[in-house]
Write a protein that holds these residues in place. Structure first.
Motif, short mmCIF file in Angstrom:
data_model
loop_
_atom_site.label_atom_id
_atom_site.label_comp_id
_atom_site.label_asym_id
_atom_site.label_seq_id
_atom_site.Cartn_x
_atom_site.Cartn_y
_atom_site.Cartn_z
N PRO A 1 -28.51 -45.76 -11.12
CA PRO A 1 -27.62 -46.54 -11.99
C PRO A 1 -26.15 -46.26 -11.77
O PRO A 1 -25.32 -47.17 -11.83
CB PRO A 1 -28.06 -46.13 -13.41
N LEU B 1 -36.08 -47.47 -5.67
CA LEU B 1 -35.38 -47.46 -6.95
C LEU B 1 -33.88 -47.35 -6.70
O LEU B 1 -33.44 -46.79 -5.69
CB LEU B 1 -35.88 -46.33 -7.85
N THR B 2 -33.10 -47.90 -7.62
CA THR B 2 -31.64 -47.93 -7.51
C THR B 2 -31.04 -46.97 -8.51
O THR B 2 -31.38 -47.01 -9.70
CB THR B 2 -31.11 -49.35 -7.76
N GLU C 1 -31.68 -38.80 -12.99
CA GLU C 1 -30.87 -39.22 -11.85
C GLU C 1 -30.10 -38.07 -11.24
O GLU C 1 -29.99 -37.97 -10.01
CB GLU C 1 -29.90 -40.32 -12.29
N ILE D 1 -42.98 -46.86 -10.89
CA ILE D 1 -41.77 -46.26 -11.46
C ILE D 1 -41.23 -47.20 -12.53
O ILE D 1 -40.97 -48.37 -12.27
CB ILE D 1 -40.71 -46.01 -10.37
N SER E 1 -33.51 -45.78 -19.00
CA SER E 1 -32.16 -45.84 -19.54
C SER E 1 -31.17 -46.01 -18.41
O SER E 1 -31.46 -45.71 -17.25
CB SER E 1 -31.84 -44.58 -20.34
N SER E 2 -29.99 -46.49 -18.76
CA SER E 2 -28.91 -46.68 -17.80
C SER E 2 -27.85 -45.62 -18.00
O SER E 2 -27.81 -44.93 -19.02
CB SER E 2 -28.29 -48.08 -17.95
N GLU F 1 -38.22 -47.82 -15.32
CA GLU F 1 -36.86 -47.44 -15.69
C GLU F 1 -36.73 -47.39 -17.21
O GLU F 1 -37.18 -48.28 -17.92
CB GLU F 1 -35.85 -48.43 -15.10
N GLY G 1 -33.51 -51.59 -20.17
CA GLY G 1 -33.28 -50.20 -19.83
C GLY G 1 -32.82 -49.33 -20.98
O GLY G 1 -32.48 -48.19 -20.77
N THR H 1 -41.38 -37.31 -15.72
CA THR H 1 -40.03 -37.78 -16.02
C THR H 1 -39.10 -37.35 -14.89
O THR H 1 -39.19 -36.22 -14.38
CB THR H 1 -39.52 -37.19 -17.34
N ASN I 1 -34.28 -40.91 -16.81
CA ASN I 1 -33.97 -42.25 -16.31
C ASN I 1 -35.22 -43.03 -15.94
O ASN I 1 -35.24 -44.25 -16.07
CB ASN I 1 -33.05 -42.15 -15.08
N TRP I 2 -36.26 -42.33 -15.47
CA TRP I 2 -37.47 -43.01 -15.02
C TRP I 2 -38.71 -42.23 -15.49
O TRP I 2 -38.67 -41.01 -15.68
CB TRP I 2 -37.52 -43.13 -13.50
#
Length: 514
Positions: A357, A354-355, A448, A414, A418-419, A416, A52, A445, A429-430
């Protein structure tokens, strides 16, 4: 004319530019992909990695699409790091910006393009990186009852990759000799409907013969086959494609629990969901969809009432069953919790979870017939006072008429980037890759905080999120899509092998000239 010695050949080769091999589109009759040359001067750490993190160098994405025209198309997209930064808002005078009007610095390169099957490609799956060799496995399923398996390189193509032959689309061609065809699997006798790599060593495949086959990727041996019962005839629902006198049967979709011990499946012609024990390969239970549940999710009297998609969340605590125009959120106890329906109503094609972060919350993404990707937060449930199941609000959407996208989004993925620990909110983020039936591939892009802003008030209309990055026309009617970040590094043995092969090609050309 005197022959040239080997020493003279090597001296001449040192001053020559090694030509690229012929584009993969010229080798369609062989049935083997011959995609992009490797990127020798870019280390793996300079690209977005699988954990990530995001670096300053541009990232490369490998996109693979299947189509009704039997064509398997591989496209490498190079995205500059500046395009992933949050851009200042521009005045639009009340008009939204179309994805076709955005100026993009993203460059696309054709990796491979050939007829992989004798009929339409219906599904595909890409595994995780197999080992340190920098390869991934690709499986494609078709109506011709075959599963083709390939090995794809994760090394990015060179920046100056240009095909030797002119292209009608103007897209550069860069082949990679490390992309290979591994053969075909004939485990089913009907059209393939779903493929999945739950682990690096297993391939699950489902077909219209009502079976789910489990294959080992080491030698592609079928370890087990799960047989679902043929449903009883219940009339001919609208949209049924079974032949005259036949009963609609087959597996529409399956989902494997993160523990790798349980599996859910939904099939054609039955208003039920089946639970399987993967430790024994036996049926563990059947959950029938009652009439009230189907009515709330939009399945009327003349609808099939069958589940079309099923998906577990990352923690394995909840799963979602998708129908034609809605979805139902179930708990791990198989009890329905809430209803999800896009607004305005539209047919659903694919689902992804998707989760987030920062909050570790789950967001469900649905692609629809009218060109949208709608996001639903699975943690916020609005209770209904009329005794019906609660509903989950739509917090945001990508595409649609507001973004100039009207064609159906047949499939999407999708990725990922970066966190939250390494990003201050200025980097996306995605990256969302969408594929439409009209042959258009779009990159977006998503940040979050844009999704989090839509969770405040469930009564508001969903926010338009996602900044369009690029649009690429393939010219084929896309049916399925897969993508991954190309973060691999070419090994020294591969470099020596490829250079030796290039020297042989130059020597053969010199001998032909003589």
């Amino acid at each position: 004319m005197a022959t040239v010695t080997g020493k003279r050949k090597r001296e001449e080769h040192s001053s020559k530019k090694i030509p690229l091999k012929k584009p993969a589109s010229q080798k369609a009759v062989t049935g083997k992909p011959k995609p992009a040359t490797k990127h020798q001067d870019t280390p793996a750490s300079s690209h977005a990695t699988t954990n990530g993190t995001l670096a300053e160098e541009p990232i490369h994405i490998q996109i693979v699409t299947g189509s009704y025209e039997r064509v398997l198309h591989g496209i490498a997209a190079r995205i500059p790091s500046t395009d992933l930064q949050r851009q200042p808002a521009k005045p639009t005078n009340g008009a939204s910006t179309s994805s076709e009007e955005v100026e993009s610095n993203v460059t696309f390169t054709d990796s491979f393009l050939f007829a992989a099957h004798v009929s339409a490609i219906r599904c595909l799956a890409i595994s995780q990186q197999t080992d340190d060799s920098g390869k991934r496995l690709l499986a494609t399923g078709s109506s011709d009852e075959r599963i083709n398996v390939y090995s794809l390189s994760t090394a990015p193509p060179p920046q100056n990759a240009v095909g030797k032959l002119p292209s009608l689309t103007g897209t550069a061609t860069a082949e990679n000799p490390r992309n290979k065809s591994l053969g075909s699997l004939v485990h089913h006798d009907r059209a393939i409907t779903r493929l999945s790599f739950p682990t690096k060593t297993k391939l699950f495949s489902a077909a219209e013969d009502a079976t789910i086959a489990i294959s080992r990727t080491r030698d592609w041996t079928m370890l087990s086959s799960i047989k679902a019962p043929i449903p009883k005839p219940q009339g001919r629902p609208s949209g049924d494609t079974a032949g005259p006198g036949e009963i609609p049967a087959g597996i529409n979709d399956f989902a494997i629990h993160p523990s790798q011990k349980l599996m859910l499946s939904v099939g054609r012609g039955e208003r039920a969901m089946r639970l399987w024990n993967l430790m024994t390969g036996k049926k563990a239970g059947v959950l029938n969809f009652d009439r009230d549940l189907l009515a709330q999710v939009g399945e009327g009297k003349y609808s099939s009432g069958e589940g079309r998609r099923v998906l577990w969340d990352e923690a394995g605590e909840n799963f979602v069953v998708g129908f034609e125009r809605g979805a139902v959120l179930f708990g791990v106890d198989c009890q329905p919790r809430a209803i999800l329906r896009p607004s305005p109503l539209s047919k659903i094609h694919e689902m992804r979870i998707l989760t987030l972060p920062s909050s570790q919350g789950n967001v469900l993404a649905l692609s629809t017939e009218d060109g949208r990707i709608s996001f639903f937060t699975m943690d916020a449930i609005i209770e209904n006072e009329n005794g019906k199941l609660p509903t989950i609000p739509c917090i945001a959407q990508i595409g649609g008429k507001e973004a100039g996208v009207t064609g159906r989004v047949k499939d999407f993925d999708i990725l990922e980037l970066s966190s939250s620990e390494e990003s201050d909110g200025s980097v996306a983020n995605w990256i969302v890759v969408t594929a439409s039936s009209d042959g258009a591939i779009r990159l977006w892009t998503v940040f979050e905080d844009d999704l989090a802003m839509g969770m405040g008030d469930a009564n508001k209309a969903p926010r338009q999120v996602g900044r369009p990055l690029a649009l690429h026309e393939t010219g084929n009617r896309i049916t399925c899509l897969g993508a991954f970040i190309m973060d691999g590094k070419v090994s020294e043995s591969d470099e020596v092998e490829d250079v030796a092969g290039a020297e042989e090609e130059v020597d053969s050309e010199d001998s032909d000239e003589e």
